[in-house]
Design a protein around this motif. Structure first.
Motif, PDB file in Angstrom:
ATOM      1  N   LEU A 135       0.784  -1.091   0.042  1.00  0.00           N
ATOM      2  CA  LEU A 135       0.096  -0.186  -0.013  1.00  0.00           C
ATOM      3  C   LEU A 135       0.851   1.174   0.032  1.00  0.00           C
ATOM      4  O   LEU A 135       0.870   2.218  -0.953  1.00  0.00           O
ATOM      5  CB  LEU A 135      -1.101  -0.024   1.188  1.00  0.00           C
ATOM      6  N   LEU A 136       1.663   1.643   1.032  1.00  0.00           N
ATOM      7  CA  LEU A 136       2.653   2.731   0.991  1.00  0.00           C
ATOM      8  C   LEU A 136       3.482   2.815  -0.175  1.00  0.00           C
ATOM      9  O   LEU A 136       3.716   3.970  -0.446  1.00  0.00           O
ATOM     10  CB  LEU A 136       3.409   2.660   2.349  1.00  0.00           C
ATOM     11  N   GLY A 137       4.027   1.637  -0.717  1.00  0.00           N
ATOM     12  CA  GLY A 137       4.752   1.670  -1.886  1.00  0.00           C
ATOM     13  C   GLY A 137       4.295   2.344  -3.100  1.00  0.00           C
ATOM     14  O   GLY A 137       4.808   2.678  -4.069  1.00  0.00           O
ATOM     15  N   ASN A 138       2.803   2.198  -2.904  1.00  0.00           N
ATOM     16  CA  ASN A 138       2.268   2.805  -4.341  1.00  0.00           C
ATOM     17  C   ASN A 138       1.767   4.171  -4.272  1.00  0.00           C
ATOM     18  O   ASN A 138       1.030   4.662  -5.314  1.00  0.00           O
ATOM     19  CB  ASN A 138       0.766   1.738  -4.365  1.00  0.00           C
ATOM     20  N   ILE A 139       2.082   4.887  -3.041  1.00  0.00           N
ATOM     21  CA  ILE A 139       1.990   6.218  -2.967  1.00  0.00           C
ATOM     22  C   ILE A 139       2.470   6.960  -4.082  1.00  0.00           C
ATOM     23  O   ILE A 139       3.856   7.100  -4.173  1.00  0.00           O
ATOM     24  CB  ILE A 139       2.002   6.592  -1.558  1.00  0.00           C
ATOM     25  N   PRO A 140       1.970   7.692  -4.818  1.00  0.00           N
ATOM     26  CA  PRO A 140       2.740   8.741  -5.837  1.00  0.00           C
ATOM     27  C   PRO A 140       3.783   9.524  -5.261  1.00  0.00           C
ATOM     28  O   PRO A 140       3.592  10.102  -4.249  1.00  0.00           O
ATOM     29  CB  PRO A 140       1.838   9.611  -6.522  1.00  0.00           C
ATOM     30  N   PHE A 141       5.065   9.499  -5.986  1.00  0.00           N
ATOM     31  CA  PHE A 141       6.289  10.176  -5.461  1.00  0.00           C
ATOM     32  C   PHE A 141       6.883   9.835  -4.113  1.00  0.00           C
ATOM     33  O   PHE A 141       7.789   9.492  -3.928  1.00  0.00           O
ATOM     34  CB  PHE A 141       5.968  11.866  -5.079  1.00  0.00           C
ATOM     35  N   LEU A 142       6.102   9.894  -3.006  1.00  0.00           N
ATOM     36  CA  LEU A 142       6.521   9.377  -1.600  1.00  0.00           C
ATOM     37  C   LEU A 142       6.886   7.830  -1.661  1.00  0.00           C
ATOM     38  O   LEU A 142       7.842   7.322  -1.051  1.00  0.00           O
ATOM     39  CB  LEU A 142       5.735   9.654  -0.569  1.00  0.00           C
ATOM     40  N   GLY A 143       6.106   7.071  -2.331  1.00  0.00           N
ATOM     41  CA  GLY A 143       6.153   5.776  -2.280  1.00  0.00           C
ATOM     42  C   GLY A 143       7.513   5.199  -3.054  1.00  0.00           C
ATOM     43  O   GLY A 143       8.327   4.569  -2.142  1.00  0.00           O
ATOM     44  N   PRO A 144       7.869   5.574  -4.157  1.00  0.00           N
ATOM     45  CA  PRO A 144       9.094   5.273  -4.434  1.00  0.00           C
ATOM     46  C   PRO A 144      10.344   5.800  -3.863  1.00  0.00           C
ATOM     47  O   PRO A 144      11.421   4.987  -3.739  1.00  0.00           O
ATOM     48  CB  PRO A 144       9.217   5.842  -5.885  1.00  0.00           C
ATOM     49  N   MET A 145      10.223   6.967  -3.101  1.00  0.00           N
ATOM     50  CA  MET A 145      11.188   7.647  -2.355  1.00  0.00           C
ATOM     51  C   MET A 145      11.327   6.950  -0.899  1.00  0.00           C
ATOM     52  O   MET A 145      12.628   6.692  -0.704  1.00  0.00           O
ATOM     53  CB  MET A 145      10.792   8.958  -2.179  1.00  0.00           C
ATOM     54  N   LEU A 146      10.258   6.618  -0.240  1.00  0.00           N
ATOM     55  CA  LEU A 146      10.511   6.115   0.889  1.00  0.00           C
ATOM     56  C   LEU A 146      10.262   4.601   1.375  1.00  0.00           C
ATOM     57  O   LEU A 146      10.668   3.989   2.260  1.00  0.00           O
ATOM     58  CB  LEU A 146       9.677   7.094   1.697  1.00  0.00           C
ATOM     59  N   PHE A 147       9.206   4.146   0.359  1.00  0.00           N
ATOM     60  CA  PHE A 147       8.575   2.790   0.779  1.00  0.00           C
ATOM     61  C   PHE A 147       8.864   1.720  -0.400  1.00  0.00           C
ATOM     62  O   PHE A 147       8.393   0.727  -0.298  1.00  0.00           O
ATOM     63  CB  PHE A 147       7.251   2.997   0.965  1.00  0.00           C
TER      64      PHE A 147
ATOM     65  N   LEU B 116      13.527  -2.760   6.949  1.00  0.00           N
ATOM     66  CA  LEU B 116      12.438  -2.621   8.036  1.00  0.00           C
ATOM     67  C   LEU B 116      13.220  -1.849   9.118  1.00  0.00           C
ATOM     68  O   LEU B 116      12.585  -1.123   9.957  1.00  0.00           O
ATOM     69  CB  LEU B 116      12.316  -4.204   8.672  1.00  0.00           C
ATOM     70  N   THR B 117      14.637  -1.624   9.219  1.00  0.00           N
ATOM     71  CA  THR B 117      15.173  -1.107  10.034  1.00  0.00           C
ATOM     72  C   THR B 117      15.054   0.583  10.049  1.00  0.00           C
ATOM     73  O   THR B 117      15.084   1.212  10.849  1.00  0.00           O
ATOM     74  CB  THR B 117      16.830  -1.059   9.864  1.00  0.00           C
ATOM     75  N   SER B 118      14.846   0.954   8.733  1.00  0.00           N
ATOM     76  CA  SER B 118      14.376   2.469   8.601  1.00  0.00           C
ATOM     77  C   SER B 118      12.975   2.868   9.064  1.00  0.00           C
ATOM     78  O   SER B 118      12.856   3.693   9.655  1.00  0.00           O
ATOM     79  CB  SER B 118      14.628   2.493   6.891  1.00  0.00           C
ATOM     80  N   LEU B 119      12.306   1.886   8.817  1.00  0.00           N
ATOM     81  CA  LEU B 119      10.769   1.934   9.611  1.00  0.00           C
ATOM     82  C   LEU B 119      11.095   1.997  11.071  1.00  0.00           C
ATOM     83  O   LEU B 119      10.270   3.016  11.603  1.00  0.00           O
ATOM     84  CB  LEU B 119       9.770   1.123   8.946  1.00  0.00           C
ATOM     85  N   LEU B 120      11.616   1.244  11.547  1.00  0.00           N
ATOM     86  CA  LEU B 120      11.955   1.161  12.848  1.00  0.00           C
ATOM     87  C   LEU B 120      12.494   2.233  13.622  1.00  0.00           C
ATOM     88  O   LEU B 120      12.209   2.659  14.802  1.00  0.00           O
ATOM     89  CB  LEU B 120      12.769  -0.289  13.417  1.00  0.00           C
ATOM     90  N   GLY B 121      13.567   2.786  12.771  1.00  0.00           N
ATOM     91  CA  GLY B 121      14.248   4.065  13.309  1.00  0.00           C
ATOM     92  C   GLY B 121      13.117   5.143  13.448  1.00  0.00           C
ATOM     93  O   GLY B 121      13.356   6.115  14.607  1.00  0.00           O
ATOM     94  N   ILE B 122      12.110   5.423  12.641  1.00  0.00           N
ATOM     95  CA  ILE B 122      11.345   6.390  13.048  1.00  0.00           C
ATOM     96  C   ILE B 122      10.330   6.121  13.940  1.00  0.00           C
ATOM     97  O   ILE B 122       9.948   7.097  14.970  1.00  0.00           O
ATOM     98  CB  ILE B 122      10.291   6.723  11.728  1.00  0.00           C
ATOM     99  N   VAL B 123       9.962   4.920  14.204  1.00  0.00           N
ATOM    100  CA  VAL B 123       9.081   4.452  15.506  1.00  0.00           C
ATOM    101  C   VAL B 123       9.880   5.014  16.871  1.00  0.00           C
ATOM    102  O   VAL B 123       9.484   5.523  17.749  1.00  0.00           O
ATOM    103  CB  VAL B 123       9.066   2.996  15.326  1.00  0.00           C
ATOM    104  N   ILE B 124      11.284   4.595  16.802  1.00  0.00           N
ATOM    105  CA  ILE B 124      12.324   4.863  17.965  1.00  0.00           C
ATOM    106  C   ILE B 124      12.217   6.309  18.426  1.00  0.00           C
ATOM    107  O   ILE B 124      12.067   6.833  19.618  1.00  0.00           O
ATOM    108  CB  ILE B 124      13.645   4.173  17.864  1.00  0.00           C
ATOM    109  N   LEU B 125      12.358   7.226  17.320  1.00  0.00           N
ATOM    110  CA  LEU B 125      12.082   8.665  17.434  1.00  0.00           C
ATOM    111  C   LEU B 125      11.091   9.297  18.326  1.00  0.00           C
ATOM    112  O   LEU B 125      10.907  10.068  19.034  1.00  0.00           O
ATOM    113  CB  LEU B 125      12.401   9.197  16.063  1.00  0.00           C
ATOM    114  N   ALA B 126       9.765   8.674  17.583  1.00  0.00           N
ATOM    115  CA  ALA B 126       8.566   8.903  18.192  1.00  0.00           C
ATOM    116  C   ALA B 126       8.454   8.657  19.648  1.00  0.00           C
ATOM    117  O   ALA B 126       8.264   9.304  20.329  1.00  0.00           O
ATOM    118  CB  ALA B 126       7.559   8.576  17.368  1.00  0.00           C
TER     119      ALA B 126
END
Length: 323
Positions: free
Chosen positions: A142-154, A159-169
């Protein structure tokens, strides 16, 4: 600059900034409690050492078939526990023995680099711990299909990249929205005042240093996974760069995020300047681009360090009879 090059730069920026965020947050917990922690580099190295050694044995020695996500989570857990064990030594020296906190950190950094090389040579007869990187996620559902943001972030992420944002919050919430965070910060600002209302300064500082070690150890593996296929006993100075991010971020989680993004972008552009026409055709030697992020780090710290205030009791051994 093509859109593919732009996406590549953003991917590498994320790969670089996430370990910087996680390790800088580790330093934040320790220093908010009043304990200087320049041992982040050593804890990253030891976390990466035990983590990559575990993956190496699972994949190439024991040949255990396990889902990539589960293998990565187990590896991060081992790296985290390694950081905790090392941090206990730092906490004992700094809190119980009232040793110089900077010297204690330097000792850990010196030990870690030598131990990782010696340990790998002794255990597997080579200084390079090889593993097969099976952790890249082609596209997040789902997230990978978002225009522009999908290819850039997802896409092509970890998994470590997504985990890092969770740790920050979570870190921001714990520090500023919980009693634990308030007590931790009080011990770094005025430990006598915290002690006068029944807060155990020693326990809070131990907690801060242990959390710091856990995040630094985890950060070592978060750094290694996207950028290496073999660990060679170093993390390219990212522990020290995380300290720069911590200072540039003024010991605040939100500013640490932007500081890490700045350094991550600089390092990413430096590593991929050949794909950016204006930089490639500038005639500037490649070594200049490789050097630029570190020069920028020195300049930024020189310009901002005077305006950032560290915790008032940082580096001071707690004296119960002091005022």
């Amino acid at each position: 600059m093509s859109i593919e090059v732009f996406y590549s730069i953003m991917h590498w920026t994320v790969y670089i900034m996430i370990p910087l965020i996680v390790v800088a947050l580790g330093g934040l917990f320790s220093e908010k409690s009043g304990v200087v922690n320049i041992a982040l580099e050593g804890k990253m190295i030891l976390g990466a050492f035990t983590g990559t050694m575990f993956i190496h044995y699972m994949q190439r020695v024991w040949e255990v078939q396990i889902h990539a996500a589960l293998l990565l989570l187990l590896t991060l857990l081992i790296a985290t526990l390694t950081g905790v064990v090392v941090s206990l030594a730092h906490a004992f020296a700094s809190i119980n023995l009232r040793a110089n906190q900077v010297i204690s950190g330097i000792a850990i950094n010196m030990f870690a680099a030598a131990f990782a090389i010696y340990g790998a040579q002794t255990i597997i007869d080579t200084q390079h711990i090889h593993f097969t990187n099976v952790f890249r996620i082609e596209s997040v559902p789902l997230l990978g299909n978002i225009p522009f943001l999908g290819p850039m972030l997802f896409r092509n992420t970890y998994l470590t990249s997504l985990l890092g944002i969770v740790i920050l919050a979570v870190a921001a919430f714990v520090l500023y929205k919980t009693k634990f965070g308030l007590r931790l910060r009080a011990c770094g600002e005025h430990p006598q005042a915290a002690d006068s209302v029944g807060v155990s300064v020693a326990k809070m500082r131990y907690s801060g240093v242990i959390i710091s070690g856990a995040l630094a150890g985890m950060g070592g593996m978060i750094y290694v996974v996207p950028v290496m296929a073999a660990f060679s006993g170093n993390v390219a100075g990212y522990g020290f760069l995380a300290l720069a991010v911590l200072i540039f971020g003024a010991w605040k989680p939100q500013r640490i995020f932007f500081a890490a993004f700045f350094f991550g972008l600089m390092l990413s552009v430096a590593s991929q300047f050949s794909g950016i026409p204006i930089l490639r055709d500038s005639g500037i030697h490649a070594n200049f681009f490789r050097m630029a992020p570190y020069v920028a780090t020195l300049i930024v710290l020189a310009l901002t360090s005077k305006n950032t205030l560290a915790p008032k009791a940082l580096g001071q051994a707690y004296d119960k009879g002091g005022r």
